[in-house]
Design an enzyme around this catalytic site. Structure first.
Site, PDB file in Angstrom:
ATOM      1  N   GLY A  15       0.828  -1.203   0.000  1.00 16.18           N
ATOM      2  CA  GLY A  15       0.000   0.000   0.000  1.00 16.18           C
ATOM      3  C   GLY A  15       0.860   1.249   0.000  1.00 16.18           C
ATOM      4  O   GLY A  15       1.782   1.372   0.818  1.00 16.18           O
ATOM      5  N   GLY A  17      -0.514   4.430   0.198  1.00 16.47           N
ATOM      6  CA  GLY A  17      -1.362   5.551   0.622  1.00 16.47           C
ATOM      7  C   GLY A  17      -0.553   6.404   1.598  1.00 16.47           C
ATOM      8  O   GLY A  17       0.689   6.439   1.538  1.00 16.47           O
ATOM      9  N   GLU A 179     -18.913  17.677   3.220  1.00 18.16           N
ATOM     10  CA  GLU A 179     -18.215  18.333   2.109  1.00 18.16           C
ATOM     11  C   GLU A 179     -18.942  18.110   0.785  1.00 18.16           C
ATOM     12  O   GLU A 179     -19.108  19.028  -0.019  1.00 18.16           O
ATOM     13  CB  GLU A 179     -16.764  17.834   2.055  1.00 18.16           C
ATOM     14  CG  GLU A 179     -15.964  18.396   3.225  1.00 18.16           C
ATOM     15  CD  GLU A 179     -14.562  17.814   3.401  1.00 18.16           C
ATOM     16  OE1 GLU A 179     -13.807  18.392   4.187  1.00 18.16           O
ATOM     17  OE2 GLU A 179     -14.248  16.798   2.775  1.00 18.16           O
ATOM     18  N   ASP A 308      -5.416   3.053   8.054  1.00 23.72           N
ATOM     19  CA  ASP A 308      -6.849   2.770   8.193  1.00 23.72           C
ATOM     20  C   ASP A 308      -7.173   1.300   8.389  1.00 23.72           C
ATOM     21  O   ASP A 308      -8.279   0.953   8.795  1.00 23.72           O
ATOM     22  CB  ASP A 308      -7.597   3.248   6.933  1.00 23.72           C
ATOM     23  CG  ASP A 308      -7.833   4.741   6.945  1.00 23.72           C
ATOM     24  OD1 ASP A 308      -7.257   5.418   7.804  1.00 23.72           O
ATOM     25  OD2 ASP A 308      -8.594   5.220   6.083  1.00 23.72           O
TER      26      ASP A 308
HETATM   27  C1  LIG Z   1     -13.491  10.927   0.637  1.00 21.70           C
HETATM   28  C2  LIG Z   1     -12.515  10.913   1.786  1.00 21.70           C
HETATM   29  C3  LIG Z   1     -12.215  12.086   2.457  1.00 21.70           C
HETATM   30  C4  LIG Z   1     -11.308  12.084   3.503  1.00 21.70           C
HETATM   31  N1  LIG Z   1     -11.011  13.269   4.124  1.00 21.70           N
HETATM   32  C5  LIG Z   1     -10.078  13.298   5.076  1.00 21.70           C
HETATM   33  C6  LIG Z   1      -9.681  14.524   5.677  1.00 21.70           C
HETATM   34  O1  LIG Z   1     -10.215  15.599   5.349  1.00 21.70           O
HETATM   35  N2  LIG Z   1      -8.685  14.504   6.615  1.00 21.70           N
HETATM   36  C7  LIG Z   1      -8.077  13.341   6.983  1.00 21.70           C
HETATM   37  O2  LIG Z   1      -7.155  13.357   7.804  1.00 21.70           O
HETATM   38  N3  LIG Z   1      -8.431  12.154   6.457  1.00 21.70           N
HETATM   39  C8  LIG Z   1      -9.412  12.114   5.513  1.00 21.70           C
HETATM   40  N4  LIG Z   1      -9.773  10.910   4.948  1.00 21.70           N
HETATM   41  C9  LIG Z   1      -9.171   9.674   5.476  1.00 21.70           C
HETATM   42  C10 LIG Z   1      -7.779   9.465   4.926  1.00 21.70           C
HETATM   43  O3  LIG Z   1      -7.773   9.617   3.531  1.00 21.70           O
HETATM   44  C11 LIG Z   1      -7.321   8.086   5.337  1.00 21.70           C
HETATM   45  O4  LIG Z   1      -7.268   8.044   6.747  1.00 21.70           O
HETATM   46  C12 LIG Z   1      -5.955   7.747   4.761  1.00 21.70           C
HETATM   47  O5  LIG Z   1      -6.026   7.696   3.355  1.00 21.70           O
HETATM   48  C13 LIG Z   1      -5.467   6.404   5.304  1.00 21.70           C
HETATM   49  O6  LIG Z   1      -4.228   6.122   4.769  1.00 21.70           O
HETATM   50  P1  LIG Z   1      -3.785   4.607   4.521  1.00 21.70           P
HETATM   51  O7  LIG Z   1      -2.403   4.696   4.006  1.00 21.70           O
HETATM   52  O8  LIG Z   1      -4.080   3.797   5.697  1.00 21.70           O
HETATM   53  O9  LIG Z   1      -4.768   4.096   3.380  1.00 21.70           O
HETATM   54  P2  LIG Z   1      -4.974   4.623   1.895  1.00 21.70           P
HETATM   55  O10 LIG Z   1      -4.566   6.037   1.773  1.00 21.70           O
HETATM   56  O11 LIG Z   1      -6.366   4.254   1.558  1.00 21.70           O
HETATM   57  O12 LIG Z   1      -3.965   3.743   1.033  1.00 21.70           O
HETATM   58  C14 LIG Z   1      -4.098   2.375   0.905  1.00 21.70           C
HETATM   59  C15 LIG Z   1      -3.315   1.946  -0.324  1.00 21.70           C
HETATM   60  O13 LIG Z   1      -3.250   0.545  -0.329  1.00 21.70           O
HETATM   61  C16 LIG Z   1      -3.461   0.056  -1.645  1.00 21.70           C
HETATM   62  N5  LIG Z   1      -3.978  -1.297  -1.509  1.00 21.70           N
HETATM   63  C17 LIG Z   1      -5.093  -1.722  -0.881  1.00 21.70           C
HETATM   64  N6  LIG Z   1      -5.183  -3.055  -0.892  1.00 21.70           N
HETATM   65  C18 LIG Z   1      -4.083  -3.503  -1.547  1.00 21.70           C
HETATM   66  C19 LIG Z   1      -3.611  -4.800  -1.879  1.00 21.70           C
HETATM   67  N7  LIG Z   1      -4.259  -5.904  -1.515  1.00 21.70           N
HETATM   68  N8  LIG Z   1      -2.457  -4.907  -2.584  1.00 21.70           N
HETATM   69  C20 LIG Z   1      -1.782  -3.789  -2.980  1.00 21.70           C
HETATM   70  N9  LIG Z   1      -2.191  -2.537  -2.670  1.00 21.70           N
HETATM   71  C21 LIG Z   1      -3.319  -2.401  -1.955  1.00 21.70           C
HETATM   72  C22 LIG Z   1      -4.457   1.040  -2.234  1.00 21.70           C
HETATM   73  O14 LIG Z   1      -4.396   1.039  -3.653  1.00 21.70           O
HETATM   74  C23 LIG Z   1      -3.970   2.362  -1.632  1.00 21.70           C
HETATM   75  O15 LIG Z   1      -3.025   2.992  -2.445  1.00 21.70           O
HETATM   76  C24 LIG Z   1     -10.684  10.884   3.899  1.00 21.70           C
HETATM   77  C25 LIG Z   1     -10.982   9.695   3.224  1.00 21.70           C
HETATM   78  C26 LIG Z   1     -11.886   9.699   2.175  1.00 21.70           C
HETATM   79  C27 LIG Z   1     -12.197   8.428   1.432  1.00 21.70           C
END
Ligand SMILES: Cc1cc2nc3c(=O)[nH]c(=O)nc-3n(C[C@H](O)[C@H](O)[C@H](O)COP(=O)(O)OP(=O)(O)OC[C@H]3O[C@@H](n4cnc5c(N)ncnc54)[C@H](O)[C@@H]3O)c2cc1C
Length: 450
Positions: A15, A17, A179, A308
């Site tokens: 991931g 993200g 939003e 997340d």
């Molecule tokens: C519409 C929306 C608005 C938001 N607004 C806010 C805000 O205003 N402020 C705030 O702080 N947070 C906000 N968030 C929450 C924030 O975006 C998340 O908390 C953050 O993205 C989490 O980061 P992460 O790295 O855990 O996951 P993500 O950013 O979701 O990244 C996960 C990554 O893993 C990859 N992935 C998933 N499964 C696999 C797999 N099996 N194999 C390979 N790759 C995989 C995906 O492609 C992705 O790139 C918002 C979320 C959304 C959806």
């Protein structure tokens, strides 16, 4: 495929993200080989996705190719593939590549940062009629549907049908729902004001449904109230304590009432990414994996689970038993967890003990519309223009890539003065593809058209 350097310990990150990218970057100077695996080729700035869904920004402005983000990091390589299986005992992860081949990677430490997906709380059939907002494809799909509804309203000959086409319902009064509803109201009252001849765009109805007693449940009550009054000033109909019973193609059922609506958007919940279920770990109801204070799987001292997809304790001394006790699923928390996991992985590979994670709460903010936002940072409570300016600044600074910051800044300045939205394209319509009957999700690559 470039082979990992055999002289270095291998850390695999699933991931890219907020958590995964922060983890990879934290390893820039570490004497390890890093492999970042993602099923998309881009890092996505999800907090601005609603602006793509409502035509204010194009998808490319809020994403950055993962290779581009790591191009100056020689110890990192990127693999476009989906991780489907983690073999903890053998220290392997099984990937599926875009060509449908299986690829197996050995690792010395694994960081799982696969994020979350939209949840319809077991009513998966609702997805078709009430799309969620989690990816660029989702945002393009929503944009198509919203813009298409206005086009069909221009062609409608029946007044009741036109009103149905001009009714937009958002389910879920968290930051994303607030939003989206605010942006939909601004589209109706400002952006499209002079574009249609058969109706006045401000006659569009925007309804925001929230199951709980207030909007923005995680915020102070005064800010929840302010968000509500700001939305109502924009013309949004806010309904609290309202649970959806059914979502259908032509509308939705709420208690005894039926709301005829062409467009329903789902902003009511998320669930941990499916990979969580492959980790043979204890999870919360929302699928998040319960991790130790060091952010590891209790059953494996070299697997970290962050962002997340993880239910990490706010207080290292108090185990998580419910979602409310876990560190919130927000971008700054994911970044902090990602960095922590990376540094701890290096420590453990050097034979040292892993340290517990301590979350630093940076506050929260949500925008409602032009010059309208709410923010709580430490003891500071802001609303209106000051909160909105803070929101603009924080989001610009947090965007990955200097080019993106510049483009988004110019788009926002233009939109501020002109009240126009620059990405008002329907990328697929029933006229192109009559057999589909409605706009299809667009390929993010189509954004090059914009
Ligand atoms: C519409 C929306 C608005 C938001 N607004 C806010 C805000 O205003 N402020 C705030 O702080 N947070 C906000 N968030 C929450 C924030 O975006 C998340 O908390 C953050 O993205 C989490 O980061 P992460 O790295 O855990 O996951 P993500 O950013 O979701 O990244 C996960 C990554 O893993 C990859 N992935 C998933 N499964 C696999 C797999 N099996 N194999 C390979 N790759 C995989 C995906 O492609 C992705 O790139 C918002 C979320 C959304 C959806």
């Amino acid at each position: 495929m470039p082979e990992p350097d055999p002289t270095r310990r291998h850390i695999v990150i699933i991931g890219a993200g907020f958590a995964g990218l922060a983890a990879a970057r934290a390893l820039k100077r570490a004497p390890v080989q890093v492999t970042v695996v993602d099923r998309h080729n881009h890092h996505l700035f999800q907090p601005l996705l609603y602006q793509v869904a409502t035509a204010a920004l194009s998808g490319a402005e809020i994403s950055e190719p993962i290779r581009g983000a790591l191009r100056r990091q020689d110890n990192a390589r990127v693999i476009l593939a989906e991780a489907r299986l983690v073999d903890a005992a053998a220290r392997r992860v099984h990937l599926w590549t875009p060509s449908g081949e299986e690829l197996v990677l050995d690792w010395d430490a694994l960081i799982v940062a696969a994020g979350a997906v939209t949840s319809w709380f077991g009513n998966d059939a609702w997805e078709e009629h009430a799309p969620g907002l989690k990816s660029l494809a989702d945002a393009h799909h929503i944009r198509n549907r919203v813009l298409l509804a206005y086009e069909l309203a221009e062609l409608a000959t029946d007044e009741a049908e036109r009103q149905r086409l001009l009714t937009f319902v958002v389910v879920g009064g968290g930051p994303t729902g607030v939003e989206l509803a605010g942006a939909l109201a601004e589209i109706a009252s400002h952006t499209l004001r002079r574009d249609f001849r058969a109706f006045v765009s401000s006659s569009a109805r925007v309804v925001l449904l929230e199951g709980g007693p207030r909007l923005l449940a995680g915020y102070e009550p005064s800010l929840s109230q302010r968000a509500r009054s700001d939305l109502e000033a924009l013309g949004v109909e806010v309904r609290l304590n309202t649970l959806v019973d059914r979502v259908e193609e032509t509308g939705l059922v709420v208690g005894d009432e039926r709301i005829e609506a062409c467009t329903t958007l789902w902003a009511a919940g998320v669930h941990a990414a499916p990979l969580a279920a492959e980790l043979s770990a204890d999870t919360l109801r929302d699928g998040r994996v319960r991790v130790t204070p060091e952010l590891r799987l209790p059953s494996h001292d070299r697997i970290w689970v962050v962002g997340d997809i993880a239910a990490a304790p706010r207080d290292p001394e108090v185990p998580v038993t419910s979602a409310a006790e876990a560190i919130p699923a927000v971008a700054p928390a994911a970044e902090q967890m990602g960095r922590h996991a990376a540094l701890q992985a290096v420590r453990v590979l050097e034979g040292k003990a892993a340290q517990p994670f301590r979350y630093r709460d940076r506050g929260a903010m949500a925008t409602i519309g032009k010059s309208r936002a709410v923010a709580q940072v430490g003891r500071l409570r802001l609303a209106g223009l000051p909160a909105w300016l803070l929101w603009v600044f924080v989001h610009l600074m947090a965007l990955v890539g200097f080019r993106n910051r510049l483009l988004v800044f110019f788009d926002w300045v233009l939109a501020y003065f002109s009240e126009r939205r620059g990405a008002r394209l329907i990328l697929a319509s029933p006229v192109d593809e009559p057999h589909r009957g409605r706009a299809a999700p667009a390929d993010p690559a189509d954004d090059e058209l914009e």
